[in-house]
Motif scaffolding. Structure first.
Motif, mmCIF file in Angstrom:
data_model
loop_
_atom_site.group_PDB
_atom_site.id
_atom_site.type_symbol
_atom_site.label_atom_id
_atom_site.label_comp_id
_atom_site.label_asym_id
_atom_site.label_seq_id
_atom_site.Cartn_x
_atom_site.Cartn_y
_atom_site.Cartn_z
ATOM 1 N N GLY A 84 26.667 30.670 34.536
ATOM 2 C CA GLY A 84 27.978 30.854 34.813
ATOM 3 C C GLY A 84 28.260 32.276 35.043
ATOM 4 O O GLY A 84 27.348 33.061 35.147
ATOM 5 N N GLY A 85 29.747 32.821 35.248
ATOM 6 C CA GLY A 85 29.865 33.959 35.644
ATOM 7 C C GLY A 85 29.891 35.038 34.414
ATOM 8 O O GLY A 85 29.990 36.205 34.439
ATOM 9 N N MET A 86 30.002 34.320 33.149
ATOM 10 C CA MET A 86 30.489 34.949 31.983
ATOM 11 C C MET A 86 29.513 36.378 31.869
ATOM 12 O O MET A 86 29.738 37.323 31.652
ATOM 13 N N ILE A 87 28.163 36.046 32.003
ATOM 14 C CA ILE A 87 27.305 37.229 31.433
ATOM 15 C C ILE A 87 27.254 38.340 32.533
ATOM 16 O O ILE A 87 27.371 39.596 32.012
ATOM 17 N N ASP A 88 27.396 37.974 33.816
ATOM 18 C CA ASP A 88 27.919 39.004 34.764
ATOM 19 C C ASP A 88 28.991 39.894 34.617
ATOM 20 O O ASP A 88 28.798 41.104 34.481
ATOM 21 N N ARG A 89 29.903 39.313 33.973
ATOM 22 C CA ARG A 89 31.242 39.953 33.640
ATOM 23 C C ARG A 89 30.905 40.960 32.365
ATOM 24 O O ARG A 89 31.256 42.170 32.461
ATOM 25 N N ARG A 91 28.031 42.039 31.443
ATOM 26 C CA ARG A 91 27.279 43.112 31.721
ATOM 27 C C ARG A 91 27.989 44.312 32.661
ATOM 28 O O ARG A 91 27.435 45.475 32.626
ATOM 29 N N SER A 92 29.136 43.927 33.183
ATOM 30 C CA SER A 92 29.613 44.922 33.983
ATOM 31 C C SER A 92 30.656 45.590 33.091
ATOM 32 O O SER A 92 31.559 46.594 33.570
ATOM 33 N N MET A 93 30.820 45.205 31.839
ATOM 34 C CA MET A 93 31.661 45.864 30.947
ATOM 35 C C MET A 93 30.855 46.596 29.872
ATOM 36 O O MET A 93 29.674 46.411 29.539
ATOM 37 N N PRO A 94 31.457 47.730 29.282
ATOM 38 C CA PRO A 94 30.498 48.456 28.213
ATOM 39 C C PRO A 94 30.593 47.622 26.665
ATOM 40 O O PRO A 94 30.640 48.001 25.728
ATOM 41 N N ARG B 61 26.777 43.387 43.067
ATOM 42 C CA ARG B 61 26.062 43.239 41.943
ATOM 43 C C ARG B 61 25.283 44.651 41.557
ATOM 44 O O ARG B 61 25.450 45.151 40.510
ATOM 45 N N SER B 64 28.256 47.228 40.676
ATOM 46 C CA SER B 64 28.768 46.906 39.416
ATOM 47 C C SER B 64 27.829 47.072 38.503
ATOM 48 O O SER B 64 28.256 46.606 37.244
ATOM 49 N N ARG B 89 30.541 51.284 33.569
ATOM 50 C CA ARG B 89 30.980 50.186 33.329
ATOM 51 C C ARG B 89 32.474 50.453 32.686
ATOM 52 O O ARG B 89 33.323 49.378 32.665
ATOM 53 N N ILE B 92 35.186 50.161 35.751
ATOM 54 C CA ILE B 92 35.203 49.153 36.718
ATOM 55 C C ILE B 92 35.575 47.924 36.175
ATOM 56 O O ILE B 92 35.551 47.450 34.783
ATOM 57 N N SER B 93 35.946 47.008 36.973
ATOM 58 C CA SER B 93 35.893 45.597 36.618
ATOM 59 C C SER B 93 35.393 44.498 37.574
ATOM 60 O O SER B 93 35.318 45.001 38.910
ATOM 61 N N LEU B 94 34.697 43.421 37.294
ATOM 62 C CA LEU B 94 34.032 42.702 38.174
ATOM 63 C C LEU B 94 34.567 41.345 38.065
ATOM 64 O O LEU B 94 34.505 40.584 36.894
ATOM 65 N N THR B 95 35.026 40.692 39.172
ATOM 66 C CA THR B 95 35.238 39.477 39.094
ATOM 67 C C THR B 95 34.328 38.860 40.101
ATOM 68 O O THR B 95 34.528 38.841 41.443
ATOM 69 N N ALA B 100 34.582 33.556 35.335
ATOM 70 C CA ALA B 100 33.918 34.039 34.013
ATOM 71 C C ALA B 100 34.955 34.028 32.926
ATOM 72 O O ALA B 100 35.171 34.807 32.112
ATOM 73 N N ASP B 158 41.068 34.509 35.717
ATOM 74 C CA ASP B 158 39.815 35.449 35.924
ATOM 75 C C ASP B 158 40.044 36.894 36.363
ATOM 76 O O ASP B 158 39.646 37.868 35.808
ATOM 77 N N LEU B 159 40.988 36.842 37.324
ATOM 78 C CA LEU B 159 41.240 38.074 37.900
ATOM 79 C C LEU B 159 42.031 38.904 36.932
ATOM 80 O O LEU B 159 41.652 40.189 36.484
ATOM 81 N N ALA B 161 41.609 38.606 33.623
ATOM 82 C CA ALA B 161 40.496 38.952 32.509
ATOM 83 C C ALA B 161 39.828 40.347 32.898
ATOM 84 O O ALA B 161 39.305 41.067 32.312
ATOM 85 N N GLY B 162 40.003 40.567 34.587
ATOM 86 C CA GLY B 162 39.112 41.870 34.816
ATOM 87 C C GLY B 162 40.139 42.946 34.905
ATOM 88 O O GLY B 162 39.722 44.121 35.202
#
Lengths: 258, 342
Positions: A84-89, A91-94, B61, B64, B89, B92-95, B100, B158-159, B161-162
């Motif tokens: 899913g998308g959780m790991i990507d998010r 990983r893009s966070m600290p 990818r 981000s 990191r 930024i935020s990634l959706t 997610a 989701d948005l 959350a970012g």
């Protein structure tokens, strides 16, 4: 709290909420071992001579099987996160790398304590009478937790590596199979010699023997004294060693998979 | 490392130079990005427009910090992507395309968790979660598990959350793919609000209309490279807002009509009898075109007005159909038939 601690606590809380709300898998994790317990006690148990009442002999093994089976659910939870998308998010966070895996492990430990308690309750209801004092109880729970911890990390590794939910659930069968080729249901002495070699030396056997020796010490088939101490040491070494191995491999694979 | 030169000089928040990325091994190694250059200014919305497989997601990818480029450099929010990933990191935020959020957590729990993972103190995290729920019209559903939400609600959550940390740069990878028109409109509203509050937005989309609605600048990505760049108005002026499509009885007729309207004679194949011409979509404009057709004395078998597809855009702006793979020395470009949502 340090950032790392906040991440770990937050993700453990997440893991617990997810586990608690996945009622289906929670029920399966408790019901299946109970069915196996009843089947072995009432269907096969009468034909098996283990020197004591069958429920007394088999319960430690069933409890172990419960723990292993429950831990396997972690493989599916981790796979879901990865695909899913959780790991990507995350990983893009600290967020400290790998803390999400720790969250799943903590959730698995708590979940398995609960399902194991249920299975133990059923076993007690049909005649399982532990002879353990408080210290023995503590030791048995400790060894079980170490075992669940090691199995869970292997499930995490599987979850990180596989690419589909089906493959992740396949891991369950492997974990379910291991206790059968151990001293869980029959003494290993009754097995053919080639299988006995595996059964005696696989990690599940010393764990079961230790739990058996601690919970129902003094009954036929349960180790005592030096045999128990040696078995316990072996069980701890196995569990800690496997946990280190699997946790290391899982963290490494997690960092690499993109 | 300090803020880089690019950022010091002008208000640049994303600067990518010569990004390259290939996946696979050995002979099967497939280049996905073939030298992508992009710039995003502060407060701006940049849409990376292209078909599936053009390299949009890979670009996001990389920017981000999820994957490292094989070659090329990029700074995001003033920091080098590779050397200062941790600091990038924080800003930024990634959706992504895949939502997610956890279906078995409530909306509030999901946002609270993200706020805590962004290291907001407990009380601030709670306040921020409530604030976002309110802003995204999810307060009524805040206590329900996300599994009960509609697709549009999930995307909004989701948005949200970012946005727990009010990022400097937000990456949105195909935010409305798979949504129905109403949810898409709602999503656009939400995105506009976010941008109005000062977040710079890097957006990818396969919808021409979405780029038109949201972006200040559009970069067409084609086969792992940026093929054209400009403001949506410029893009539309060149492509035409609406196309008049005329199906003729014979290729000769098609040639005559095309000549009369001043558009290229259609090439061979199944489409050889269809003439397409850009129009502003007004009654007067269409009437004038049809009058031109009438003067040729040729009667079309069928006529139709349609909005341009992604293919039309690529055909007009790059002179060829959209390709999914980087321009290789050999091999035919892959044709795309992805429809652009109207």
């Amino acid at each position: 709290m340090t950032a790392l601690a906040i991440d770990a606590v937050t993700l453990a809380g997440r893991g617990l909420r997810l586990v608690r709300r996945d009622v289906d898998s929670m029920i399966t994790a408790a019901v299946l071992p109970v069915v196996i317990l009843l089947m072995f006690t009432y269907v096969f148990g009468g034909a098996l001579d283990v020197g004591t009442s069958y429920v007394t002999y088999a319960t430690p093994g069933i409890i172990l099987l419960t723990a292993g089976f429950g831990a396997a659910g972690t493989a599916m939870a981790v796979e879901q996160d990865m695909s899913g998308g959780m790991i990507d998010r995350l990983r893009s966070m600290p967020v400290a790398a790998g803390t999400v895996l720790v969250g799943h492990v903590v959730a698995s430990l708590v979940k398995n304590l609960l399902t194991t308690a249920v299975v133990f309750g059923v076993a007690a209801a049909i005649g399982f009478r532990p002879t353990a004092g408080p210290l023995e109880w503590l030791g048995a729970v400790g060894v079980l937790l170490l075992f669940v911890h090691a199995i869970t990390w292997s499930a995490v590794l599987v979850g990180v590596l596989v690419r589909s939910p089906d493959a992740a659930s396949g891991f369950t069968f492997f974990v379910m199979f291991l206790p059968y080729v151990s001293s869980a249901f029959v003494p290993v002495a009754t097995m053919p010699s080639w299988m006995r070699g595996f059964a005696e030396h696989q990690p599940v056997t010393p764990v079961i023997e230790t739990v058996r020796g601690l919970l129902v010490g003094g009954t036929p088939g349960a180790p005592q004294g030096d045999a128990l101490a040696d078995g316990a040491l072996l069980a701890v070494v196995w569990c800690v060693g496997l946990a280190v191995l699997f946790a290391g491999a899982a963290t490494w694979a997690f960092a690499r998979r993109r | 490392m300090n803020r880089t030169q690019a950022d010091r000089g002008r208000d640049v928040v994303v600067q990518a130079v010569g990004l390259r990325k290939a996946y696979g091994r050995g002979r099967e190694r497939l280049p996905v990005l073939d030298g992508v250059d992009l710039t995003l200014h502060r407060g701006e919305v940049l849409a990376l427009l292209g078909p599936n497989g053009a390299g949009k997601t890979t670009t996001v990818r990389i920017l981000s910090t999820l994957v490292a480029p094989d070659a090329g450099r990029a700074t995001v929010a003033g920091f080098d992507l590779v050397r200062d990933a941790a600091r990038v990191r924080e800003r930024i935020s990634l959706t992504g395309q895949q939502v997610a959020i956890d279906l078995k957590q409530t909306g509030r729990e999901n946002l609270w968790m993200m706020a805590r993972l962004a290291h907001l103190p407990r009380r601030a995290a709670r306040a921020r979660a409530d604030e976002l729920l309110e802003a995204f019209d999810l307060t009524a559903a805040a206590g329900r598990q996300v599994g009960t939400y509609s697709g549009g609600m999930r995307r909004r959550l989701d948005l949200a959350a970012g946005l727990v940390t009010r990022p400097e740069v937000m990456f949105l990878d195909e935010p409305t793919t798979g949504l129905d028109p109403r949810s898409r409109q709602a999503m656009w509203e939400v995105v506009r609000d976010v941008v109005a509050q000062g977040t710079s937005l890097f957006l990818t989309t396969q919808y021409l209309e979405e780029a038109d609605q949201l972006a200040d600048r559009v970069a067409l990505i084609d086969g792992g490279r940026v093929a054209a760049e400009g403001a949506p108005a410029e893009l539309k002026r060149r492509v035409g807002q609406v196309r008049l499509e005329l199906e003729l009885a014979t290729t000769d007729d098609a040639g005559r009509v095309a000549a009369a309207l001043g558009v290229p004679v259609p090439e061979g194949g199944a489409d050889a009898r269809t003439v397409r011409v850009a129009t502003d979509g007004t009654l007067a404009g269409v009437r004038e075109l049809l009058a031109g057709v009438e003067r040729t004395g040729v009667a079309p078998r069928r006529w139709d007005l349609r909005t341009p597809t992604l293919d039309d855009v690529f055909l007009t702006l790059t002179g060829h159909a959209a390709r999914t793979e980087p321009r290789p020395g050999t091999g035919e470009p892959t044709r795309h038939t992805e429809e652009v949502a109207a």
